[in-house]
Every structure is written in C-alpha cells, then in structure tokens.
Design an enzyme around this catalytic site. Structure first.
Site, PDB file in Angstrom:
ATOM      1  N   GLU A 158       0.833  -1.214   0.000  1.00 49.94           N
ATOM      2  CA  GLU A 158       0.000   0.000   0.000  1.00 49.94           C
ATOM      3  C   GLU A 158       0.867   1.264   0.000  1.00 49.94           C
ATOM      4  O   GLU A 158       2.069   1.208   0.267  1.00 49.94           O
ATOM      5  CB  GLU A 158      -0.943   0.014   1.207  1.00 49.94           C
ATOM      6  CG  GLU A 158      -0.221   0.079   2.543  1.00 49.94           C
ATOM      7  CD  GLU A 158      -1.070   0.680   3.658  1.00 49.94           C
ATOM      8  OE1 GLU A 158      -1.636   1.773   3.453  1.00 49.94           O
ATOM      9  OE2 GLU A 158      -1.142   0.081   4.738  1.00 49.94           O
TER      10      GLU A 158
ATOM     11  N   LYS B 180      -5.105  10.671   0.793  1.00 51.52           N
ATOM     12  CA  LYS B 180      -5.389   9.348   1.351  1.00 51.52           C
ATOM     13  C   LYS B 180      -6.646   8.829   0.657  1.00 51.52           C
ATOM     14  O   LYS B 180      -7.713   9.432   0.754  1.00 51.52           O
ATOM     15  CB  LYS B 180      -5.603   9.469   2.865  1.00 51.52           C
ATOM     16  CG  LYS B 180      -5.966   8.156   3.542  1.00 51.52           C
ATOM     17  CD  LYS B 180      -6.132   8.358   5.046  1.00 51.52           C
ATOM     18  CE  LYS B 180      -6.838   7.169   5.678  1.00 51.52           C
ATOM     19  NZ  LYS B 180      -7.166   7.404   7.090  1.00 51.52           N
TER      20      LYS B 180
ATOM     21  N   ASP C 201     -17.185   5.271  13.635  1.00 52.52           N
ATOM     22  CA  ASP C 201     -15.912   5.260  12.916  1.00 52.52           C
ATOM     23  C   ASP C 201     -15.393   3.828  12.795  1.00 52.52           C
ATOM     24  O   ASP C 201     -14.764   3.294  13.708  1.00 52.52           O
ATOM     25  CB  ASP C 201     -14.892   6.162  13.619  1.00 52.52           C
ATOM     26  CG  ASP C 201     -13.638   6.367  12.778  1.00 52.52           C
ATOM     27  OD1 ASP C 201     -13.488   5.670  11.743  1.00 52.52           O
ATOM     28  OD2 ASP C 201     -12.815   7.216  13.155  1.00 52.52           O
TER      29      ASP C 201
ATOM     30  N   ASP D 122     -11.568  -0.601   5.527  1.00 53.01           N
ATOM     31  CA  ASP D 122     -10.720  -1.788   5.356  1.00 53.01           C
ATOM     32  C   ASP D 122     -11.489  -3.065   5.718  1.00 53.01           C
ATOM     33  O   ASP D 122     -11.299  -4.113   5.098  1.00 53.01           O
ATOM     34  CB  ASP D 122      -9.478  -1.721   6.269  1.00 53.01           C
ATOM     35  CG  ASP D 122      -8.509  -0.596   5.886  1.00 53.01           C
ATOM     36  OD1 ASP D 122      -8.702   0.048   4.841  1.00 53.01           O
ATOM     37  OD2 ASP D 122      -7.550  -0.379   6.662  1.00 53.01           O
TER      38      ASP D 122
ATOM     39  N   LYS E  64      -3.744  -2.147  15.923  1.00 51.54           N
ATOM     40  CA  LYS E  64      -3.222  -1.267  16.960  1.00 51.54           C
ATOM     41  C   LYS E  64      -4.250  -1.014  18.034  1.00 51.54           C
ATOM     42  O   LYS E  64      -5.442  -0.966  17.749  1.00 51.54           O
ATOM     43  CB  LYS E  64      -2.891   0.084  16.332  1.00 51.54           C
ATOM     44  CG  LYS E  64      -1.443   0.288  16.115  1.00 51.54           C
ATOM     45  CD  LYS E  64      -1.194   1.599  15.456  1.00 51.54           C
ATOM     46  CE  LYS E  64      -1.201   1.485  13.962  1.00 51.54           C
ATOM     47  NZ  LYS E  64      -2.133   0.827  13.217  1.00 51.54           N
TER      48      LYS E  64
HETATM   49  N1  PSU Z   1      -2.214   1.663  10.350  1.00 50.98           N
HETATM   50  C1  PSU Z   1      -0.886   1.920  10.378  1.00 50.98           C
HETATM   51  N2  PSU Z   1      -0.338   2.673   9.403  1.00 50.98           N
HETATM   52  C2  PSU Z   1      -1.092   3.173   8.387  1.00 50.98           C
HETATM   53  C3  PSU Z   1      -2.499   2.882   8.365  1.00 50.98           C
HETATM   54  C4  PSU Z   1      -3.010   2.133   9.356  1.00 50.98           C
HETATM   55  O1  PSU Z   1      -0.194   1.482  11.272  1.00 50.98           O
HETATM   56  O2  PSU Z   1      -0.539   3.870   7.523  1.00 50.98           O
HETATM   57  C5  PSU Z   1      -3.316   3.375   7.209  1.00 50.98           C
HETATM   58  C6  PSU Z   1      -3.611   2.221   6.238  1.00 50.98           C
HETATM   59  O3  PSU Z   1      -3.528   2.706   4.920  1.00 50.98           O
HETATM   60  C7  PSU Z   1      -5.057   1.871   6.561  1.00 50.98           C
HETATM   61  C8  PSU Z   1      -5.598   3.230   6.914  1.00 50.98           C
HETATM   62  O4  PSU Z   1      -5.753   1.270   5.499  1.00 50.98           O
HETATM   63  O5  PSU Z   1      -4.576   3.852   7.654  1.00 50.98           O
HETATM   64  C9  PSU Z   1      -6.881   3.141   7.684  1.00 50.98           C
HETATM   65  O6  PSU Z   1      -7.449   4.410   7.753  1.00 50.98           O
HETATM   66  P1  PSU Z   1      -8.952   4.572   8.259  1.00 50.98           P
HETATM   67  O7  PSU Z   1      -8.912   4.158   9.706  1.00 50.98           O
HETATM   68  O8  PSU Z   1      -9.245   6.014   8.060  1.00 50.98           O
HETATM   69  O9  PSU Z   1      -9.787   3.669   7.406  1.00 50.98           O
HETATM   70 MN    MN Z   2     -12.347   6.091   9.984  1.00 47.77          MN
END
Ligand code: PSU
Ligand code: MN
Length: 304
Positions: free
Chosen positions: A25, A86, A138, A142, A159
């Site tokens: 990614e 993003k 939220d 993914d 995490k």
């Molecule tokens: N977790 C990490 N590093 C990252 C991301 C998540 O440790 O860079 C990024 C990935 O691209 C993941 C995105 O798909 O954040 C998720 O964002 P959101 O929670 O807004 O869907």
């Molecule tokens: Mn989100």
C-alpha cells in the site's frame, strides 16, 4: 477497467514469467511515516519481497492511472508530496478522474490488487473499529473490503488505537479468517500479544497458502488476515504503549479530529510521544511481514 491500470516494468515482466506478486500500500508511505524514513522503508520492503522470491507491486494513483508497481521516481514523488490524498474506497473514482496523486489505503490497495489479479498484500497495520465507534460510527472501510475482496493481508495485527475486541467481532460477522502466524495470540502491532486470540494458529507459509486456496476455490468471497507478530526485539511494552495511546486519543478528541484524519493523527502523536521508538518498531514489523508475505505468495503461486 483495464484502461485505468498501468504496470511497472518489473511487475509486467514478473507477471509474464508467472512469478508470485505481492501488493504493497502507499498510505503507509504518505500518511503513515515521515520523510525520509518512509522512502527508505518503501525501498527496503520491496527488496525484501524480491529476496524472498516474489515481485513487489507498490500501488498508488497518479495521472489518472492506478499504478501497479512504482518506478523509483514515482516512489520519491509519493514519499515527498504534501498533497497526496489518502484514498479509500469512496475516494478512488474521484482521485482517478481528477488525476490527483492518490495514496491507497488497505481497502483501496485490495481493490486495485484484485483488479490486477494479485492475491497477496503486505502492510503494517489495518484499519478497524475505533474506540467509541458505538457513538462515532468510525469503522474503517478496510473491514468491509476484507469481507468482500479476495486478497489476503499480512499485517502485525491491529493497533490499540482501535477497539481490538470489536474489530475481531466485526471480522467474525463478515466471515474473515484471522490467522495467527506462529502464534495463538492476536498481536497488537507494537506488541506481539494482546488480550485477544487469533482464530487459528498456523506455523508454515504453505499451510496458509493452502487455506487461502481452499477458501477461494469454495467461492468464499473476501480476504483473510495473516497476523504476524512484531519480532520480540522490537516489541514495545504493552502498558507503556497503552498510556501513550490514551494520551494520543485524548489529543485527537480535544482537537476535534474526525473521519479520515483520525488514523494519521493518532499515528503521528504516538510517534511524537514515544520519541520515534514507535516508528522504528513500525518499520521493523513491516519488514518482518514482507518476508512472510512473499513466502506465502510463492507457495500460493505453486498451487494455482
Ligand atoms: N495503520 C498503520 N499505518 C497506516 C495505516 C493504518 O499502522 O498507515 C493506514 C492504512 O492505509 C489503513 C488506513 O488502510 O490507515 C486506515 O485508515 P482509516 O482508519 O481512516 O480507514
Ligand atoms: Mn475512519
């Protein structure tokens, strides 16, 4: 569809030769890490994939094209650009049509990998159900992508900026298998364990490949998570990290951070609060995932 995809020379050649390809990614590069660590990480992770017998395909959007594999120059552009967007599932059509620079999230990388016929994807961490999602709603796109798109994701677990328990519940509802690679535990990114368990433990790459192959032959749509724990020497103290994450969450709340900005904000804060230690761990766990992911890809390639 094909008119929106372009391939790097390396990926094109690898595909022609029937080699195993591994998707990577780009949000991790643009929004997950600062420059120059991001580009160093991106280059080294590609090399680890090669060293383990597969071909790396870092995915991003540029000039109205979905790029499957980036040149050195394109990688540099992405790593240094302050306006890379993003790009999650909802953003993809806009970014392609407007010819902006798009950094793909896990969800979008899965979509693009699938379009290109790539089944394995390596990253650091996936998005999930955020803490407090009962009221904020939220939940990362993914998770929906894992439910529906046939790409397996090697990561270091989820995490604890997320609600790990709810993330696992969501994955269970959506029928996404969570494999603990050489562990019973479900790892928590910076730490090799968490209070949660993976669904299945597998110790060999070829067993993981076999399971993926069965899943897709049975027509069970969707991906799988191969949760590969951070190597012990880079694992951070669980209690210490919980404290750091708590502070980061409070700052996000106080600053009114919402939507797509939440995850990058939290990652940045965690890095700041750990004085860079979290960044080193983050980089090392990606390397470890690349090794395992490339090996699974090679095994999976033998089965097809
Ligand atoms: N977790 C990490 N590093 C990252 C991301 C998540 O440790 O860079 C990024 C990935 O691209 C993941 C995105 O798909 O954040 C998720 O964002 P959101 O929670 O807004 O869907
Ligand atoms: Mn989100």
């Amino acid at each position: 569809m094909k008119k929106y995809l372009t391939y790097s020379q390396e990926v094109e050649q690898g595909m022609a030769e029937g080699k195993a390809i591994v998707a990577l990614e780009s949000t991790i590069i643009s929004h997950g890490m600062p420059y120059p660590q991001n580009i160093e990480m991106a280059r080294k992770v590609e090399q680890i994939i090669r060293d383990n017998g597969a071909v790396p395909a870092t995915i991003a959007i540029m000039d109205g094209k979905i790029k499957i594999g980036l040149s050195n120059e394109e990688l540099e552009t992405l790593a240094t650009s302050s306006n890379a967007r993003k790009t999650s599932r909802r953003d993809l059509p806009y970014v392609v049509a407007s010819k902006e620079i798009g950094a793909t999230t896990v969800a979008t990388t899965m979509i693009c990998a699938d379009l290109a016929g790539i089944q394995m994807f390596v990253t650091g961490g996936i998005g999930g159900v955020h803490r407090g999602a009962e009221t904020t709603m939220d939940i990362s796109a993914d998770l929906e992508e894992l439910a529906s798109t046939n790409v397996a994701v090697v990561c270091a677990g989820a995490k604890s900026i997320l609600d790990i328990g709810l993330t696992l519940e969501y994955l269970e509802t959506k029928g996404v298998p969570v494999v603990g690679f050489q562990t019973e535990a479900f790892p928590a990114f910076y730490t090799a364990t968490s209070p949660f368990k993976s669904n299945f433990r597998m110790d060999e790459e070829k067993d993981v490949a076999e399971m993926l192959s069965v899943k897709w032959e049975l027509g069970l749509q969707g991906g799988a998570i191969i949760a590969n724990p951070i190597p012990a020497e880079y694992s951070l103290d669980e209690e210490y990290m919980n404290g750091v994450i708590q502070s980061a969450l409070q700052e996000a709340e106080a600053n009114g951070i919402k939507g797509k900005d939440v995850t990058p904000f939290l990652l940045g804060k965690v890095k700041e609060l750990t004085e860079g230690k979290s960044l080193e761990s983050n980089i090392e766990l990606v390397y470890n995932n690349a090794k395992v992911g490339a090996k699974i890809a090679v095994e999976l390639n033998k089965l097809s």
